[in-house]
Design an enzyme around this catalytic site. Structure first.
Site, PDB file in Angstrom:
ATOM      1  N   HIS B  34       0.457 -27.018  13.463  1.00  0.00           N
ATOM      2  CA  HIS B  34       1.286 -25.879  13.877  1.00  0.00           C
ATOM      3  C   HIS B  34       1.229 -25.642  15.382  1.00  0.00           C
ATOM      4  O   HIS B  34       0.687 -24.642  15.831  1.00  0.00           O
ATOM      5  CB  HIS B  34       0.808 -24.622  13.149  1.00  0.00           C
ATOM      6  N   ASN B 181       5.990 -13.279  17.283  1.00  0.00           N
ATOM      7  CA  ASN B 181       6.878 -14.349  17.750  1.00  0.00           C
ATOM      8  C   ASN B 181       8.178 -14.392  16.963  1.00  0.00           C
ATOM      9  O   ASN B 181       9.029 -15.243  17.201  1.00  0.00           O
ATOM     10  CB  ASN B 181       6.150 -15.707  17.775  1.00  0.00           C
ATOM     11  N   GLU B 369      -8.409  -3.047  -3.497  1.00  0.00           N
ATOM     12  CA  GLU B 369      -9.420  -4.042  -3.829  1.00  0.00           C
ATOM     13  C   GLU B 369      -9.436  -5.209  -2.853  1.00  0.00           C
ATOM     14  O   GLU B 369     -10.472  -5.862  -2.672  1.00  0.00           O
ATOM     15  CB  GLU B 369      -9.192  -4.568  -5.255  1.00  0.00           C
TER      16      GLU B 369
END
Lengths: 626, 626
Positions: B34, B181, B369
């Protein structure tokens, strides 16, 4: 006929009092339950059911009826009381609350015809309500969806996922009411009665928010009216209420959550106080008779067209995730009830093929898996055939929703891509290695796992029309097409891919491990050893008879191999199925937390490649032993 | 020494450029990854690591070092580049990104000393950061925690759970930076560059929010400074950025998510453009040398006191959930590292006993939770021994967090109460029937399930000090104390409760089913049939040798009985353990979705009561057969 407020308000007030009384009586009779949270919601419930919503108490499934979702499911007694008051069933039945042979359970489930989805795990009902509101658009109905949320419940992140999606989709047919009674189970909520703290959240998330006194019936009616007139976005009514309202000795008191009033003095005192709250109302006003009925549309007979057959060539390389996308688009063409839901990975799961073809039936939830699955539950409950899909590992984000979908037995059709270590370099956070265990644990979820594109396509159609929830696991890598386009598959079936009269073991694979099993077959065959190879594309249910027959024909030895952790996966499914048959099941699976690497490196490093199968066969059935 | 801005800014700018270059080179070498999401974050990363944070690159575990959590885990390459730039390891290693023998995985994991918890499942890092910030309070350190969040990631509900808890706890030692972004994986995010849409959310949730240009280094430094000076609440810096910033042909373009630049022309063109972005900087400025070091405190030797022994009497009736609470409070007394986390059910799980004794080490998350488990991960990574507890069924809400805790191998010690149908009238939404499957699926989670109070107490201490994640299942009903206060238990152990030389079957129970097995024992004994009864309190790992020995001594027959669905539970655990031993394992479990009713009614209706055990014994080992 519309009543004027001077007649309506006292009549509603008396309904609210009756709902409180019924909630107290039924929980005391049961010996447990949540009367005080019913009391805080009673005025809102009275207004919704007897002045706002249109529905037919005798036909709650009517396609155009307004929907009510009790997201704060522990207030079930007042839901039941409201439906009884509306005439859906005999009020005397309320006294069977929580009994084993009554459908009036501790928390609502769709055993009751007026419950769309089970609630009781907080933060889920509002997600289902999103699906219900989307469904109105799908069927071009003007029905509205109402959802009652708890204030304590609003701490659940899923509530804010629903908030985002509701606003983004401009669902002005959706109206939430938060019962701000300021008390959670164990203590005051985070916000207490700071109404603006909650309102500013909803406004920031793009909703129209209205703050009212939740015990002021005129204010409730005004707010519901304002919500109905608000266009382009959903409305959240924040109703300031008192937990235990109407029973002064518990009003606003901590320590009364989930406690029934003790029969005898305690209950009697509470009921006596409530009885005093009936007010003079105009004679002859019957609010139940005035409930507006929905239009009756002819029940559409859903006869989907046949889905176009697969169009692959044996030996082509196609990822099952891609075949899933192809199939989904074809199925959408064949059946207008089919819809798809995404969590911003449509170009990885290939659900974008469906979006391209049917953008109006494609619901984007961005990176929010809980509301994706929750909305699918709401859609399924209203007659759609929803396919929510994301990376298989991220379905674990919605496991509590999947659990509740199983309890609801709603037909959500989940697909999870990127299963197992075969995804490669992205590493363990992106690898689903417990998804089969997760879905198999629910006894009514159908679990499918195609190894090739033809199978994947056909399973999509099968899962769509099989009742109840289903899950299909797809793989990232391209794999060879194994089956002809006319091959048939069944839920509960398997395929024997290699067999001979001298097989020394049965190797059961699924998905990518089928190819490892076939490689192992070739390697063993070259040294004169035959094995039987099974493609277990239906993991739940499994073909018990087929497995036992294969095991018995191959020296009693079954070796399972899966791109999944050992517990709860294919090995366990096979072992459970053949438990009585005197066979030995040897499980090959990923036995430690994996890491990044190339797919083929990882299959081998983590013990599920053809080499490991060959070794297991040799260890289990030494050559020459038969 | 502090640099003035005229020296600092160009030096930081050059660091950012180097981080971009390293991110591109390493992902291109790997062939995937990435790079563009690294480019958007490069200026923020440069400012954080080389002007803001205090840490020792050679000792990332220093107790007082500032923490950085990369919640947007797919930006891993720039995290690695930053640590390499800081001197933690050789920059050349970056080229091993995503290779099977490198710890520089596709998404960060704690195999790397500078990673506290694995990220890559979005919305989790910010929850762990809550735990890290709470830990600073616990150890009375002034270290700060920074967390980089993605804008797409902000759709996850767990982010808003963290937002609530961070504000409620007034965590001004926590600073988030959202890399806005505007592009998700498959499309633009929900908000695009509407910075106020995001800022208003954070403000509504009680955070100080600052909107800046995320490529303006002076603005970033100012915002970090403002955050540091903001007291009483956490700060979220919303940094407007461009995905792919610095490489003009991908800047802000859709379709570049998760794609490495192709080696050759494409990469060369990008790198050439980045090279032009170096600016003249003062000679001799070495930002790495200027990183402020944390104080070095003497490494505390943690020698917990012995925990007070159980104090029960055999035959007393005590729920294991209550014994859990008692034990937790005792353990807290013995060891100051022990902390507890709740999700508004402390009076049901009995963690309120701990709160009463140690309110400052008790963290309330309200009904959320995910952040409860996520914060526990952060606490565990920083040396605390956190016990998050709730109803067992609601731990499924946090399954993706539990999965990542397993990948992180952090020592969170979960307890889930209200297991199975034995809870009674509340109905299936409150019954955990898949929690054992869920936790057992993760190969490194220890799974414990006490049947009595003594065992529950002792297991709490065992799980606290056993490395890695652990889960203990407790029950709602009161059950008889079976063991003396001096009984010993071990992880991986079991107890044989009844045995004789003429046993016709081994019945394996755990929790409430142990008592059903004992009832079955009595009933069978009365008709002259002996069975062996095992309490399988350690469900993962299991005592394989003990089970095989028992099975072999009892005609090869093992009958498991569990208050759980069949898949992935005790039956599967036992069957897997004894797979090679030629024994028959018959599973008694809850095989359909249950409903409300009294506990004893439900045990019988859903097939796991003593009656069913008696029948199974008679069917498996007919009287007189041996």
């Amino acid at each position: 006929m519309t009543l004027d407020r001077s007649s309506l308000l006292p009549a509603l007030k008396n309904v609210a009092t009756r709902l409180r009384i019924d909630s107290l009586k039924s929980t005391s009779e049961a010996g447990n339950g949540h009367p005080t949270t019913c009391c805080s919601a009673a005025d809102v419930m009275a207004a919704l059911f007897f002045s706002e919503m249109r529905f037919d108490p005798k036909d709650p499934h009517n396609a155009d009826a307004d929907r009510f979702v009790l997201s704060k499911g522990h207030a079930a007694p007042i839901l039941y009381a409201a439906w009884a008051e509306a005439g859906a069933f005999d009020r005397a039945d309320l006294m069977n609350l929580r009994k084993i042979d009554s459908d009036l359970e501790g928390h609502p489930t769709p055993r009751l015809p007026f419950v769309d989805v089970a609630t009781g795990s907080l933060g889920q009902g509002i997600c289902a309500a999103i699906g219900s509101a989307l469904n109105a658009r799908r069927i071009k109905s003007d029905y509205r969806t109402y959802v009652l949320v708890g204030d304590g419940e609003s701490a659940e992140g899923s509530v804010w996922e629903a908030a985002d999606v509701g606003a983004m989709d401009g669902l002005d047919n959706l109206c939430g009411i938060t019962d701000v009674n300021a008390l959670g189970q164990s203590r005051a909520t985070m916000w207490g009665h700071d109404m603006e703290a909650l309102a500013s959240r909803w406004r920031a998330f793009g909703w129209h928010a209205i703050v009212i006194d939740g015990h002021d019936l005129a204010a409730i009616l005004d707010a519901l009216d304002e919500a109905r007139r608000t266009k382009g976005r959903p409305t959240m009514i924040l109703a300031r209420t008192i937990k235990g309202k109407g029973v002064s000795f518990v009003e606003g008191k901590d320590g009364w959550h989930g406690k029934a009033f003790k029969k005898g003095d305690e209950l009697d005192r509470a009921l006596a106080e409530l009885e005093t709250q009936f007010v003079p109302a105009p004679v002859g006003v019957n609010l139940t008779a005035l409930i507006p009925r929905p239009p009756t549309r002819p029940r559409g007979v859903d006869t989907p067209k046949p889905m176009a057959p697969p169009d692959f060539k044996v030996g082509d390389e196609v990822a099952t995730r891609e075949a899933y996308g192809v199939a989904l688009a074809k199925l959408g063409e064949a059946d207008p009830r089919v819809v798809a839901l995404d969590a911003d990975v449509k170009n990885s799961t290939f659900s974008d093929k469906f979006e391209k073809a049917f953008p109006e039936r494609f619901y984007q939830n961005f990176i929010a898996e809980q509301v994706m699955v929750g909305a699918a539950m709401g859609l399924a409950a209203r007659g759609a055939i929803p396919f929510p899909s994301t990376f298989a590992c991220f379905l674990s984000r919605a496991y509590d929703f999947i659990r509740m979908a199983a309890i609801s037995n709603v037909g959500i059709k989940m697909a999870g891509s990127h299963a197992g270590v075969s995804i490669g370099e992205d590493g363990p956070s992106q690898m689903a290695l417990e998804d089969l265990a997760m879905c198999r644990a629910e006894p009514n979820i159908t679990v499918l796992y195609p190894s090739d594109a033809v199978c994947a396509e056909k399973l999509v159609a099968l899962m769509a029309y099989h009742p109840g929830p289903a899950y299909m696991r797809t793989s990232r890598p391209k794999t060879k097409v194994l089956y002809g386009n006319d091959e048939t598959f069944t839920i509960g079936g398997l395929k024997v891919l290699r067999e001979s009269s001298s097989d020394v073991a049965t190797v059961v694979g699924a998905g990518v491990t089928v190819y490892e099993a076939l490689k192992a077959y070739d390697a063993l065959k070259a040294s004169g050893v035959n094995i039987r190879v099974i493609d277990l594309y239906s993991v739940q249910p499994v073909d018990r008879a087929g497995l036992i027959a294969a095991g018995k024909a191959t020296g009693g030895v079954i070796i399972t191999v899966e791109d999944h952790y050992p517990a709860g996966g294919i090995g366990d499914a096979v072992a459970d199925a053949v438990a009585d048959a005197g066979l030995t099941v040897k499980r090959i699976a990923v036995r430690e937390i994996p890491r990044s690497g190339k797919p083929e490196e990882l299959l081998d490093r983590f013990g599920i490649s053809s080499n490991h199968i060959v070794s297991a066969v040799r260890a289990s059935a030494p050559v020459g032993s038969r």
